[in-house]
Motif scaffolding. Structure first.
Motif, PDB file in Angstrom:
ATOM      1  N   SER A 213       0.813  -1.220   0.000  1.00  0.00           N
ATOM      2  CA  SER A 213       0.000   0.000   0.000  1.00  0.00           C
ATOM      3  C   SER A 213       0.845   1.269   0.000  1.00  0.00           C
ATOM      4  O   SER A 213       0.321   2.354   0.248  1.00  0.00           O
ATOM      5  N   GLN A 214       2.129   1.160  -0.286  1.00  0.00           N
ATOM      6  CA  GLN A 214       2.993   2.331  -0.236  1.00  0.00           C
ATOM      7  C   GLN A 214       2.869   3.180  -1.493  1.00  0.00           C
ATOM      8  O   GLN A 214       2.578   2.683  -2.583  1.00  0.00           O
ATOM      9  N   LEU A 215       3.104   4.492  -1.315  1.00  0.00           N
ATOM     10  CA  LEU A 215       3.139   5.445  -2.424  1.00  0.00           C
ATOM     11  C   LEU A 215       4.394   6.288  -2.314  1.00  0.00           C
ATOM     12  O   LEU A 215       4.817   6.653  -1.217  1.00  0.00           O
ATOM     13  N   LEU A 216       4.963   6.618  -3.463  1.00  0.00           N
ATOM     14  CA  LEU A 216       6.121   7.506  -3.506  1.00  0.00           C
ATOM     15  C   LEU A 216       5.677   8.942  -3.752  1.00  0.00           C
ATOM     16  O   LEU A 216       4.700   9.191  -4.468  1.00  0.00           O
ATOM     17  N   THR A 217       6.394   9.874  -3.162  1.00  0.00           N
ATOM     18  CA  THR A 217       6.203  11.288  -3.479  1.00  0.00           C
ATOM     19  C   THR A 217       7.540  11.980  -3.366  1.00  0.00           C
ATOM     20  O   THR A 217       8.465  11.481  -2.710  1.00  0.00           O
ATOM     21  N   THR A 218       7.654  13.103  -4.047  1.00  0.00           N
ATOM     22  CA  THR A 218       8.833  13.974  -3.888  1.00  0.00           C
ATOM     23  C   THR A 218       8.337  15.404  -3.761  1.00  0.00           C
ATOM     24  O   THR A 218       7.242  15.747  -4.235  1.00  0.00           O
ATOM     25  N   GLY A 219       9.140  16.252  -3.142  1.00  0.00           N
ATOM     26  CA  GLY A 219       8.707  17.611  -2.871  1.00  0.00           C
ATOM     27  C   GLY A 219       8.730  18.514  -4.092  1.00  0.00           C
ATOM     28  O   GLY A 219       9.564  18.360  -4.989  1.00  0.00           O
ATOM     29  N   TYR A 220       7.793  19.465  -4.116  1.00  0.00           N
ATOM     30  CA  TYR A 220       7.751  20.493  -5.170  1.00  0.00           C
ATOM     31  C   TYR A 220       8.682  21.631  -4.780  1.00  0.00           C
ATOM     32  O   TYR A 220       8.784  22.002  -3.610  1.00  0.00           O
ATOM     33  N   PHE A 221       9.372  22.176  -5.791  1.00  0.00           N
ATOM     34  CA  PHE A 221      10.337  23.247  -5.542  1.00  0.00           C
ATOM     35  C   PHE A 221       9.964  24.492  -6.325  1.00  0.00           C
ATOM     36  O   PHE A 221       9.673  24.419  -7.523  1.00  0.00           O
ATOM     37  N   SER A 222       9.946  25.632  -5.648  1.00  0.00           N
ATOM     38  CA  SER A 222       9.696  26.944  -6.249  1.00  0.00           C
ATOM     39  C   SER A 222       8.301  26.978  -6.887  1.00  0.00           C
ATOM     40  O   SER A 222       7.375  26.341  -6.395  1.00  0.00           O
ATOM     41  N   THR A 223       8.175  27.699  -7.995  1.00  0.00           N
ATOM     42  CA  THR A 223       6.848  27.935  -8.579  1.00  0.00           C
ATOM     43  C   THR A 223       6.591  27.142  -9.836  1.00  0.00           C
ATOM     44  O   THR A 223       5.486  27.193 -10.383  1.00  0.00           O
ATOM     45  N   PHE A 224       7.598  26.432 -10.347  1.00  0.00           N
ATOM     46  CA  PHE A 224       7.398  25.639 -11.560  1.00  0.00           C
ATOM     47  C   PHE A 224       7.954  24.235 -11.364  1.00  0.00           C
ATOM     48  O   PHE A 224       9.107  24.089 -10.948  1.00  0.00           O
ATOM     49  N   PRO A 225       7.104  23.233 -11.659  1.00  0.00           N
ATOM     50  CA  PRO A 225       5.700  23.344 -12.030  1.00  0.00           C
ATOM     51  C   PRO A 225       4.847  23.736 -10.829  1.00  0.00           C
ATOM     52  O   PRO A 225       5.289  23.560  -9.684  1.00  0.00           O
ATOM     53  N   PRO A 226       3.639  24.265 -11.061  1.00  0.00           N
ATOM     54  CA  PRO A 226       2.802  24.691  -9.928  1.00  0.00           C
ATOM     55  C   PRO A 226       2.521  23.530  -8.976  1.00  0.00           C
ATOM     56  O   PRO A 226       2.303  22.397  -9.397  1.00  0.00           O
ATOM     57  N   LYS A 227       2.525  23.839  -7.719  1.00  0.00           N
ATOM     58  CA  LYS A 227       2.313  22.817  -6.699  1.00  0.00           C
ATOM     59  C   LYS A 227       0.817  22.653  -6.425  1.00  0.00           C
ATOM     60  O   LYS A 227       0.146  23.597  -6.019  1.00  0.00           O
ATOM     61  N   PRO A 228       0.254  21.450  -6.625  1.00  0.00           N
ATOM     62  CA  PRO A 228      -1.162  21.221  -6.303  1.00  0.00           C
ATOM     63  C   PRO A 228      -1.404  21.311  -4.792  1.00  0.00           C
ATOM     64  O   PRO A 228      -0.508  21.062  -3.986  1.00  0.00           O
ATOM     65  N   GLN A 229      -2.620  21.655  -4.433  1.00  0.00           N
ATOM     66  CA  GLN A 229      -2.976  21.753  -3.026  1.00  0.00           C
ATOM     67  C   GLN A 229      -2.785  20.417  -2.324  1.00  0.00           C
ATOM     68  O   GLN A 229      -3.181  19.367  -2.825  1.00  0.00           O
ATOM     69  N   GLY A 230      -2.141  20.465  -1.159  1.00  0.00           N
ATOM     70  CA  GLY A 230      -1.960  19.266  -0.363  1.00  0.00           C
ATOM     71  C   GLY A 230      -0.707  18.486  -0.676  1.00  0.00           C
ATOM     72  O   GLY A 230      -0.421  17.477  -0.022  1.00  0.00           O
ATOM     73  N   LYS A 231       0.067  18.933  -1.642  1.00  0.00           N
ATOM     74  CA  LYS A 231       1.310  18.243  -1.972  1.00  0.00           C
ATOM     75  C   LYS A 231       2.457  18.750  -1.096  1.00  0.00           C
ATOM     76  O   LYS A 231       2.411  19.854  -0.553  1.00  0.00           O
ATOM     77  N   CYS A 232       3.505  17.930  -1.002  1.00  0.00           N
ATOM     78  CA  CYS A 232       4.675  18.297  -0.205  1.00  0.00           C
ATOM     79  C   CYS A 232       5.554  19.278  -0.968  1.00  0.00           C
ATOM     80  O   CYS A 232       5.681  19.191  -2.190  1.00  0.00           O
ATOM     81  N   SER A 233       6.146  20.181  -0.240  1.00  0.00           N
ATOM     82  CA  SER A 233       7.173  21.052  -0.795  1.00  0.00           C
ATOM     83  C   SER A 233       8.551  20.440  -0.551  1.00  0.00           C
ATOM     84  O   SER A 233       8.728  19.585   0.318  1.00  0.00           O
ATOM     85  N   HIS A 234       9.513  20.918  -1.319  1.00  0.00           N
ATOM     86  CA  HIS A 234      10.917  20.603  -1.037  1.00  0.00           C
ATOM     87  C   HIS A 234      11.278  21.169   0.330  1.00  0.00           C
ATOM     88  O   HIS A 234      11.837  20.477   1.177  1.00  0.00           O
ATOM     89  N   GLY A 235      10.949  22.451   0.545  1.00  0.00           N
ATOM     90  CA  GLY A 235      11.137  23.076   1.849  1.00  0.00           C
ATOM     91  C   GLY A 235      12.474  23.766   1.994  1.00  0.00           C
ATOM     92  O   GLY A 235      13.373  23.654   1.162  1.00  0.00           O
ATOM     93  N   GLY A 236      12.600  24.525   3.063  1.00  0.00           N
ATOM     94  CA  GLY A 236      13.813  25.291   3.317  1.00  0.00           C
ATOM     95  C   GLY A 236      13.673  26.721   2.844  1.00  0.00           C
ATOM     96  O   GLY A 236      12.789  27.060   2.051  1.00  0.00           O
ATOM     97  N   ILE A 237      14.571  27.594   3.304  1.00  0.00           N
ATOM     98  CA  ILE A 237      14.400  29.023   3.057  1.00  0.00           C
ATOM     99  C   ILE A 237      14.642  29.424   1.609  1.00  0.00           C
ATOM    100  O   ILE A 237      14.313  30.545   1.223  1.00  0.00           O
ATOM    101  N   LEU A 238      15.204  28.524   0.776  1.00  0.00           N
ATOM    102  CA  LEU A 238      15.407  28.841  -0.627  1.00  0.00           C
ATOM    103  C   LEU A 238      14.238  28.398  -1.496  1.00  0.00           C
ATOM    104  O   LEU A 238      14.237  28.643  -2.700  1.00  0.00           O
ATOM    105  N   ASP A 239      13.232  27.771  -0.907  1.00  0.00           N
ATOM    106  CA  ASP A 239      12.094  27.224  -1.658  1.00  0.00           C
ATOM    107  C   ASP A 239      10.867  28.101  -1.443  1.00  0.00           C
ATOM    108  O   ASP A 239      10.289  28.127  -0.343  1.00  0.00           O
ATOM    109  N   SER A 240      10.438  28.805  -2.498  1.00  0.00           N
ATOM    110  CA  SER A 240       9.280  29.700  -2.372  1.00  0.00           C
ATOM    111  C   SER A 240       7.972  28.942  -2.243  1.00  0.00           C
ATOM    112  O   SER A 240       6.964  29.508  -1.802  1.00  0.00           O
ATOM    113  N   SER A 241       7.948  27.659  -2.586  1.00  0.00           N
ATOM    114  CA  SER A 241       6.693  26.895  -2.501  1.00  0.00           C
ATOM    115  C   SER A 241       6.379  26.471  -1.071  1.00  0.00           C
ATOM    116  O   SER A 241       5.305  25.921  -0.809  1.00  0.00           O
ATOM    117  N   ARG A 242       7.284  26.720  -0.136  1.00  0.00           N
ATOM    118  CA  ARG A 242       7.075  26.250   1.241  1.00  0.00           C
ATOM    119  C   ARG A 242       5.904  26.948   1.913  1.00  0.00           C
ATOM    120  O   ARG A 242       5.402  26.478   2.936  1.00  0.00           O
TER     121      ARG A 242
END
Length: 1010
Positions: A213-242
């Motif tokens: 039942s496992q699923l893989l995900t990776t974080g979204y970084f910055s503004t491209f591609p747009p981050k869907p609601q509820g998805k994980c960000s890459h994170g950290g102070i250099l990531d505007s999607s946080r």
């Protein structure tokens, strides 16, 4: 490897940065950040960087490969190894710095682009294999660095670690292994996180330990591609999607919570990334063999012997001298435990150039030398630069290239491209010219008639006395020599070939002087040096050598106890006599014109270096300067000392930038502290110095330190750095596909006033549509973007490498720069599916007393792709592997029967005959068996039976297809074809306590981003 060598001081860098930097000097710094400097910028000194992971993995697998041979274990890895390793690290780090890759999620497993990133990863793997098999090692190192970066990012940017995984994700590079689905776009993966430390912010299903039942995900970084609601960000102070829902992030790039929300899992992610990197290296080694693997990383390689030979009718003595020198060098290397190295021969005359003869077999090389004949010719200029370009393209970095000719270049338009290749590869070019440039054509003709009974050149027009100036410029820039000698002396002058191509040769002094007065230079001899030789090119009136005790010897007029002098036309060869006194030696010389002094010795202790600038974009770190550095602006100089044995202690205090005549232009301090946690028995010390302003004139680099006795130690780089006010950078390195056109994008940056530039392009295969020169105007501090078009013919061989050289030059000044890139030809639709092996029966258990029983397993081996089976090898196991062209009978399969030792020996002794339908028997230690001719069509399988004593309960079979894909088949008595998890034992390091003062200072430094 010690990576915490940090500069100690300049007060003119921006004040906050310098303040933070100086405070951090005393602390050890161990991220998934680009390189060692990233630890300083992020205050995460216990992080593992891409650089550290890559270096340690290559180092470990290389030593593992050498471990079986005690003689090889005693041999140092060599300066070439550390340069090759640096090329992989450079390609890895560039993924975070180049504008074409740093923000693309596919290169970094970001934004849930897992499928695309996996496909790209397999393309990098296929490209690396192609290049290694084609012996295009520089191209292979480039694609390998790219592969490592993306592979390492997977473990830092995904939820693999959070799922409780303790082994690597095999499916990334092995398509037949189980795949874990990626969360779809409408499935939320993260919960809101309102703190720097985002513990437990993944949705429960994303951390579920139940594999089904496992699923893989990776974080979204910055503004491209747009981050869907509820998805994980890459994170950290250099990531505007946080700041977008779900807030927070999951990256494990470093141990800093401000850059990595899941910093507490960094060590686990780094351990898996290291294991995955080592697994790729072991698979690569098993694919191409130990020898090719060691050649890829230039392990224990003797310097390449590269001859560029003019074969026109006037070159009989020169060809004979080159033959004799080559024979002497080959005999000397036969007595050495090191690899014999690469041998390269490029003949030329007019108009023909080449072909290139390249081999690692000294006997084949000597045969090619014997086949050379001095024929043809007639006019003075020849295609010399074209031949040197071929030699530089095909020879490894750090090569010594010797050019034998008596003619000026007919292809002067190639000078910029040839100079770029020499500087890029740090190869030295030395010219041995049997012609006096001051002779008139008439005198020249009479001299030839007296000394040669063969074809003579007919001079139809006056020739300029400076027609050899391009040769002198190229040798001066690359650190070589230009020697004008005679046919009578050419054999003795060619002793310089042996002097410069001996293993572990280092430079102590390299200066040029145009003064017509007495001048003095000095060099230092340390305890590690042997066989010190001085080469002087020019005409000496007086030369006095003084040792550290003050004892002098006039070399031109007397024999003495300090040195022996041999004088040939065009060259003075001075050998210091044993015992050589340690300390500072001085040379006073007087001449009527140009002199070049070059002092060399035998020592393993040497250094490598590059210039770099700080970047604080998507990933903070030191970005390597491509080409020449910009004059008059700050830069960092990064050095790596090579060849120090574990028991040899040395400290290096500073670096001096020296002008062409040995004058001091700039001196900078180095920091020599290192982190104990990064020490290694085989390691290099990396140090950083800060250059307040890069000099505006050409210079070389001198490193100064002290050995364990406190005596001074100096080494000099011979190539002359050419500061400039223009930069050129290749933005994309696409693959070349036969029958298609490819665009390579580049950017030119003008660091001076508005002006006109000229761009020249060249490649070694003739694929360019247009070579230039192309003129364009660039505004002050402006840029110019363009692209070059290459068309790859349909007949191009997969795995071939095209060397593309771009050179830009200003019309109103001497400013110029270069970029060299390597493009690989790949098949249009490559087969990336490896073979398979499935169990077809056999004995599955062993009793407790192992020496009384055997076990066996039957296999069906086939290829899932379109290529067909190519080879098999029993990599591990003490049993016997029998191959069949058709399914074995019950009797052949043997079921649960047992073989005693006599029966096993009988099976080994049998040969293929009409009475037996098996084709071959394999044991451990046998070379890979070629089976490509046995199978008709890509889908035809082979059958195999493995039989062994129960005391040898594991075996590993390697299977290749004709496309180069490899499959490991692991066999055990009770195993029904399952891939064994590869795991590694790791020991976590304790978190270091960060003092409040550093944390507050860090917040101040990065406050604009918070």
């Amino acid at each position: 490897m010690s990576m915490s060598r940090i500069w100690e001081g300049s007060g003119k860098l921006m004040c906050w940065f310098v303040f933070a930097y100086l405070l951090l000097l005393a602390l050890p710094c161990m991220g998934f950040l680009p390189n060692f400097w990233s630890r300083v910028l992020t205050l995460s000194w216990d992080s593992h960087t891409h650089q550290y992971i890559t270096e340690q993995a290559i180092l470990n697998v290389t030593l593992e490969t050498l471990k079986g041979n005690p003689e090889e274990e005693q041999t140092r890895l060599g300066r070439g190894f550390w340069r090759a390793l640096g090329e992989v690290v450079k390609s890895n780090a560039a993924m975070d710095f180049l504008s074409s890759t740093r923000s693309d999620p596919v290169y970094h497993f970001d934004s849930e682009r897992v499928d695309s990133a996996t496909l790209m990863l397999r393309q990098f793997w296929a490209q690396t294999l192609l290049s290694v098999r084609a012996k295009q090692y520089q191209s292979a190192r480039h694609s390998l660095g790219q592969l490592f970066h993306s592979l390492q990012d997977f473990y830092s940017h995904s939820n693999w670690v959070e799922m409780g995984r303790h082994s690597i994700y095999l499916h990334l590079l092995q398509p037949e292994e189980p795949v874990i689905p990626v969360a779809k776009e409408d499935i939320p993966t993260c919960m809101e996180c309102f703190s720097a430390t985002c513990r437990n912010n993944l949705m429960p299903r994303l951390t579920n330990a139940q594999q089904h039942s496992q699923l893989l995900t990776t974080g979204y970084f910055s503004t491209f591609p747009p981050k869907p609601q509820g998805k994980c960000s890459h994170g950290g102070i250099l990531d505007s999607s946080r700041y977008m829902g779900a807030k927070g992030g999951i990256n494990k790039d470093s141990t800093s919570p401000l850059f990595s929300p899941h910093y507490y899992l960094h060590v686990e992610a780094a351990a898996l990334a290291t294991e995955a990197t080592q697994t790729v290296l072991r698979d690569l080694r098993d694919n191409v063999g130990d020898k090719a693997f060691l050649r890829l990383f230039s392990v224990k390689q003797a310097p390449a012997l590269v001859f560029v030979m003019d074969t026109t009718g006037s070159m009989f003595e020169e060809i004979t001298a080159a033959r004799l020198r080559a024979h002497s060098i080959i005999q000397s290397r036969a007595r050495s435990p090191a690899q014999t190295g690469t041998f390269l021969l490029v003949p030329f005359h007019d108009p023909a150039v080449g072909p290139v003869y390249e081999t690692d077999d000294p006997n084949q090389f000597m045969q090619q030398m014997e086949n050379l004949m001095a024929l043809g010719g007639g006019d003075e200029p020849e295609m010399c630069l074209s031949a040197i370009q071929l030699a530089l393209t095909h020879s490894p970095p750090l090569s010594e290239i010797f050019v034998f000719t008596d003619a000026s270049p007919k292809d002067a338009h190639l000078f910029d491209a040839v100079k770029a290749l020499a500087l890029d590869k740090q190869s030295r070019v030395t010219f041995l010219l049997t012609e006096d440039p001051n002779h008139t054509p008439e005198v020249r003709g009479r001299r030839r008639r007296r000394s040669r009974r063969r074809t003579k050149r007919r001079i139809m027009q006056p020739l300029s006395p400076d027609r050899f100036s391009l040769y002198s410029s190229l040798s001066s820039v690359s650190g070589g020599l230009t020697i004008f000698t005679s046919n009578f002396d050419i054999h003795r002058v060619s002793a310089i070939v042996e002097d410069n191509t001996a293993a572990d040769k280092v430079t102590l002094l390299h200066v040029e002087s145009d003064q017509e007065l007495m001048f003095a230079h000095s060099f230092r001899v340390d305890s590690s040096l042997k066989n010190v030789t001085i080469h002087v090119v020019g005409v000496l009136f007086e030369c006095i050598l003084t040792n550290p005790s003050g004892q002098s010897q006039s070399l031109l007029s007397e024999k003495g106890s300090l040195a022996d002098l041999e004088h040939f036309q065009g060259l003075y060869r001075i050998s210091l006599l044993f015992p050589i006194q340690q300390g500072q030696w001085k040379v006073h010389a007087k001449s009527d014109g140009h002199l070049t002094f070059n002092v060399i010795g035998d020592s393993r202790v040497d250094f490598l270096y590059y210039f770099a600038t700080v970047t604080n974009e998507t990933h903070p770190g030191l970005a390597r300067v491509e080409g020449s550095p910009v004059a008059g602006v700050p830069a960092f100089l990064v050095l790596a000392v090579t060849g120090l044995a574990p028991e040899e202690e040395a400290s290096f205090s500073h670096v001096t930038l020296l002008g062409a005549q040995g004058d001091t232009l700039h001196q900078m301090k180095l920091n020599s502290s290192s982190s104990p946690s990064l020490s290694s028995s085989f390691s290099v010390d990396e140090m950083v110095g800060y250059v307040e302003a890069v000099p505006r004139v050409p210079f070389c680099v001198r490193l100064t330190g002290r050995d364990r006795r406190g005596d001074k130690l100096e080494r000099v780089s011979t190539e002359m750095v050419q500061p400039t006010h223009v930069q050129i950078q290749v933005l994309s390195v696409p693959r070349l596909v036969p029958g298609h056109s490819t665009m390579v994008n580049f950017e030119i940056l003008n660091r001076g006033p508005a002006r006109l530039f000229s761009l020249s392009m060249d490649d070694d295969c003739g694929y360019l549509h247009k070579r230039g020169p192309h003129r364009f105007h660039v505004a002050e501090q402006g840029s110019f973007h363009d692209q070059v078009n290459l068309h790859t013919p349909a007949t191009a061989q997969a795995g071939a490498t095209v060397t593309l050289t771009l050179t830009v030059r200003a019309f109103d000044s001497a400013d110029s720069n270069y970029a060299v890139t390597y493009l690989t030809v790949v098949p249009p639709d490559p087969d990336t599916f490896p073979p398979t092996c499935s169990t077809a029966g056999g004995q599955s258990t062993c009793p407790s007393i192992c020496n009384e029983s055997i076990w066996s397993v039957s296999l069906v081996v086939s290829d899932r792709g379109r290529s067909g089976l190519a080879a098999l090898q029993l990599q591990r196991g003490e049993g016997i592997l029998t191959l069949f062209l058709s399914p074995p009978t019950t009797e052949d399969s043997m079921g649960d029967t047992q073989l005693d030792l006599d029966q096993q020996q009988s099976l080994r002794d049998q040969t293929t005959s009409g009475d037996h339908h098996y084709e071959a028997i394999l044991e451990k230690g046998d070379s890979p068996l070629n089976v490509s001719e046995w199978v008709q069509g890509s889908s035809q399988p082979l059958w195999a039976r493995y039989t062994a004593s129960c005391c040898s309960a594991q075996a590993e079979l390697l299977v290749w297809d004709t496309a180069g894909n490899m499959k490991r088949c692991n066999l055990t008595p009770d195993q029904q074809r399952q891939q064994r998890d590869r795991s590694t034992e790791t020991s976590g390091t304790g978190r270091i306590n960060r003092p409040d003062v550093f944390f507050l200072l860090f917040v101040l430094l990065w406050s604009p981003l918070l």
